[in-house]
Design a protein around this motif. Structure first.
Motif, mmCIF file in Angstrom:
data_model
loop_
_atom_site.group_PDB
_atom_site.id
_atom_site.type_symbol
_atom_site.label_atom_id
_atom_site.label_comp_id
_atom_site.label_asym_id
_atom_site.label_seq_id
_atom_site.Cartn_x
_atom_site.Cartn_y
_atom_site.Cartn_z
ATOM 1 N N GLU A 11 0.305 -1.741 -0.098
ATOM 2 C CA GLU A 11 0.022 -0.020 -0.234
ATOM 3 C C GLU A 11 0.948 1.237 0.090
ATOM 4 O OE1 GLU A 11 -3.957 0.645 3.086
ATOM 5 O OE2 GLU A 11 -2.355 1.825 3.680
ATOM 6 N N ASP A 13 0.131 5.641 0.456
ATOM 7 C CA ASP A 13 -1.405 6.625 1.000
ATOM 8 C C ASP A 13 -1.532 7.303 -0.602
ATOM 9 O OD1 ASP A 13 -0.086 6.851 3.526
ATOM 10 O OD2 ASP A 13 0.937 8.924 2.924
ATOM 11 N N TRP A 14 -1.259 7.393 -1.834
ATOM 12 C CA TRP A 14 -2.611 7.312 -3.050
ATOM 13 C C TRP A 14 -3.427 6.048 -2.630
ATOM 14 C CZ3 TRP A 14 -0.758 10.037 -7.379
ATOM 15 C CH2 TRP A 14 -0.334 11.652 -7.521
ATOM 16 N N ASN A 15 -2.900 4.781 -2.583
ATOM 17 C CA ASN A 15 -3.581 3.815 -2.637
ATOM 18 C C ASN A 15 -4.945 3.959 -1.022
ATOM 19 O OD1 ASN A 15 -1.042 1.387 -2.778
ATOM 20 N ND2 ASN A 15 -3.379 1.810 -4.862
ATOM 21 N N ARG A 16 -4.595 4.460 -0.375
ATOM 22 C CA ARG A 16 -4.637 4.206 0.913
ATOM 23 C C ARG A 16 -6.684 5.418 0.482
ATOM 24 N NH1 ARG A 16 -2.412 6.780 5.896
ATOM 25 N NH2 ARG A 16 -1.387 5.504 5.306
ATOM 26 N N HIS A 17 -5.895 6.480 0.392
ATOM 27 C CA HIS A 17 -6.425 7.854 -0.525
ATOM 28 C C HIS A 17 -7.936 7.686 -1.791
ATOM 29 C CE1 HIS A 17 -5.180 8.920 3.266
ATOM 30 N NE2 HIS A 17 -4.776 9.431 3.049
ATOM 31 N N ARG A 19 -6.625 7.403 -4.748
ATOM 32 C CA ARG A 19 -6.069 8.188 -5.618
ATOM 33 C C ARG A 19 -5.014 7.049 -7.126
ATOM 34 N NH1 ARG A 19 -6.515 12.992 -5.274
ATOM 35 N NH2 ARG A 19 -6.873 14.363 -3.049
ATOM 36 N N ASN A 29 3.957 2.939 2.080
ATOM 37 C CA ASN A 29 3.542 3.448 3.481
ATOM 38 C C ASN A 29 4.131 2.600 4.464
ATOM 39 O OD1 ASN A 29 1.366 1.832 3.492
ATOM 40 N ND2 ASN A 29 -0.241 3.531 3.808
ATOM 41 N N THR A 93 -8.935 11.221 -7.737
ATOM 42 C CA THR A 93 -9.595 10.137 -6.110
ATOM 43 C C THR A 93 -11.035 8.954 -8.202
ATOM 44 O OG1 THR A 93 -11.596 11.199 -6.323
ATOM 45 C CG2 THR A 93 -9.923 11.189 -4.616
#
Length: 190
Positions: A11, A13-17, A19, A29, A93
């Motif tokens: 993962e 941060d873009w995956n988490r959000h 994007r 991350n 997103t």
């Protein structure tokens, strides 16, 4: 037979959000690093000969973390394993991209079939270079899914999970998809 473990990077941060990362170079991350180590534990049940990755940092770091756990050194990065380029939608997103282009045809979007062609070209090259070997390939969900869709002759492969492991093999009789996201699928020669 050349046996491949196709591993999606951990993962970011873009995956988490949610994007669209595409070919943007977004790092792992801490969750992604933990996922990479967990993937290594799943892969430890088998013997591996070769470890390669996409050149994007999220894939190369995932590969290096897996290699550290398995005692392997990443031997190469293949540009054709990089993620699909999403054009002007990269960094947005899913909702933002849908709002701008509800038809899903983002300006500059790399054709899915080209993603599959370059991914399969790399696997074929690895098969030629490492016949009868077990090869870990760390890449991206879009690349892995495009490859599986061509091999399975479908556009309905499941979403590839972060640090998910899917397996395929190739020999003189052709390609075999063995598992997707660690779940065995019925034997089928392609």
């Amino acid at each position: 037979m050349t046996y491949f473990a196709l591993v999606r990077h951990g993962e970011t941060d873009w995956n988490r959000h949610g994007r669209l990362q595409g070919s943007s170079d977004v790092p792992l991350n801490d969750t992604g690093r933990a996922q990479a180590r967990e993937a290594a534990h799943r892969l430890a049940a088998s013997d591996w000969d070769v470890l390669v990755s996409s050149p994007l940092s999220r894939a190369s770091e995932t590969a290096d973390l897996i290699g550290a756990e398995l005692g392997l050194t990443r031997s190469a990065s293949y540009p054709d394993l990089r993620e699909r380029h999403y054009g002007e939608a990269e960094g947005l997103t899913d909702y933002e991209a849908y709002y701008e282009w509800p038809h899903g045809l983002y300006p500059g979007l790399e054709p899915r079939i080209e993603v599959a062609r370059r991914g399969l070209r790399t696997l074929s090259e690895l098969h030629t270079e490492h016949p009868d070997s077990a090869v870990i390939v760390v890449a991206h969900g879009g690349v892995i899914r495009a490859i599986l869709d061509v091999l399975l002759q479908t556009r309905r492969s499941p979403r590839i999970l972060n640090a998910g492991v899917s397996t395929v093999g190739v020999d003189d009789d052709g390609w075999q998809v063995r598992s997707i996201n660690g779940i065995d699928i019925p034997s089928m020669d392609i």
